[in-house]
Design an enzyme around this catalytic site. Structure first.
Site, short mmCIF file in Angstrom:
data_model
loop_
_atom_site.label_atom_id
_atom_site.label_comp_id
_atom_site.label_asym_id
_atom_site.label_seq_id
_atom_site.Cartn_x
_atom_site.Cartn_y
_atom_site.Cartn_z
N THR A 163 0.88 -1.17 -0.06
CA THR A 163 -0.09 0.05 -0.07
C THR A 163 0.81 1.25 -0.20
O THR A 163 1.64 1.53 0.64
CB THR A 163 -1.04 -0.04 1.16
OG1 THR A 163 -1.71 -1.12 1.16
CG2 THR A 163 -1.81 1.06 1.08
N LYS A 170 -7.90 0.49 -2.44
CA LYS A 170 -7.61 -0.05 -1.29
C LYS A 170 -7.46 1.17 -0.25
O LYS A 170 -8.15 0.76 1.04
CB LYS A 170 -6.07 -0.41 -1.60
CG LYS A 170 -5.40 -0.82 -0.34
CD LYS A 170 -6.08 -2.40 0.42
CE LYS A 170 -5.35 -2.68 1.78
NZ LYS A 170 -4.15 -2.84 1.47
N LYS A 179 -30.48 14.19 15.87
CA LYS A 179 -31.08 13.74 17.25
C LYS A 179 -30.34 12.96 17.96
O LYS A 179 -30.02 13.20 19.21
CB LYS A 179 -32.59 13.55 16.90
CG LYS A 179 -33.09 13.00 18.38
CD LYS A 179 -34.72 12.61 18.01
CE LYS A 179 -34.88 11.49 17.24
NZ LYS A 179 -34.42 10.14 17.98
#
Length: 278
Positions: A94, A169, A246
């Site tokens: 990576t 990735k 909320k």
């Protein structure tokens, strides 16, 4: 003709990946700085190399499974001059998308095609041969290496041109790490409010809380609706925003009362309107 494969990087991911390729009958040379990792591949039929250059010599496919971009560049320096003409490098590390392009240009200067081929599924997937390989690059090169990638992948996803596999990735990892941070905050909040972590985990799983994040893709992704849109979808999204604000306000109030730090939740509350594309 069965391609000759080289594996450089035989750690927790690369080693099991190489095992599957070797067991499938691809002639495979392997190298890692850890001699025991190389020896383990030899035991299942791989061929040991003394360095990355020897591993890559005349190989048709080079699988690079190292730690970072600097290590990948070092491997390419050693491998590119000796790979077979027209060889393909599959970069499983990576790195940045810009880094992919720089490395691909260096490969092209030697007549070699580099594909970004990010892998997802962790060590368990590597051992089981059930990784997803997320590949970017030219169709022809992807198809040439698909038989090799298929040995350790349950699916080879051709994401698009060069860089698309790495972008996919990184996007996937963004979701994983953000979810980890959110679950950590939720567990700390629940614990301080007297709820057991095991109970929280059970409820998160049984109510498909983690799948809820995919609803933005079901609604159509990040593109904004036209300003003059009057479809029922706009009403659905407006209601979703009201509910989310909320609920998040109440969660933040409880966190403040319990003294639980919730920076991810606070940022989610601040920017959630973007998630529903309003």
């Amino acid at each position: 003709m069965t391609p000759t494969v080289a594996f450089v990087g035989l750690g927790r991911m690369g080693g099991p990946m190489a095992d599957h390729v070797i067991s499938a009958g691809f002639p495979t040379r392997v190298f890692d700085v850890a001699a025991e990792a190389v020896a383990a591949r030899v035991e299942v039929g791989g061929f040991a190399a003394t360095d990355a250059t020897e591993a890559a010599r005349d190989a048709d496919v080079l699988c690079c499974v190292v730690f970072d971009e600097a290590q990948a560049a070092t491997v390419l320096d050693a491998a590119l001059p000796v790979l077979a003409p027209g060889a393909v490098v599959t970069l499983h590390t990576t790195v940045s998308v810009d880094g992919v392009r720089v490395l691909a240009e260096r490969a092209a200067a030697h007549g070699v095609v580099l594909l970004d081929a990010g892998i997802s599924g962790g060590e368990t997937g590597a051992r089981a041969g059930t990784l997803l390989s997320l590949v970017g690059g030219p169709d022809e090169a992807v198809e040439r290496v698909r038989p090799v990638l298929a040995m350790f992948s349950k699916e080879v996803v051709h994401a698009g041109p060069l860089g698309a596999g790495m972008a996919l990735k990184l996007a996937r990892n963004l979701v994983g790490y953000a979810a980890m941070a959110a679950v950590h905050e939720a567990s700390e909040l629940a614990h301080r409010a007297g709820v057991g972590t095991d109970v929280l985990r059970h409820v998160l799983v049984e109510t498909s809380a983690l799948e809820q994040g995919l609803s933005t893709l079901v609604f159509g992704g990040p593109e904004p609706l036209p300003a003059d849109d009057t479809s029922p979808l706009r009403g659905v999204l407006a209601h979703t925003l009201q509910l989310a604000e909320k609920d998040l306000d109440q969660a933040l109030a409880l966190a403040e009362a319990q003294g639980a730090p919730t920076p991810v939740t606070a940022e989610t509350r601040r920017s959630f309107h973007r998630a529903v594309r309003l």
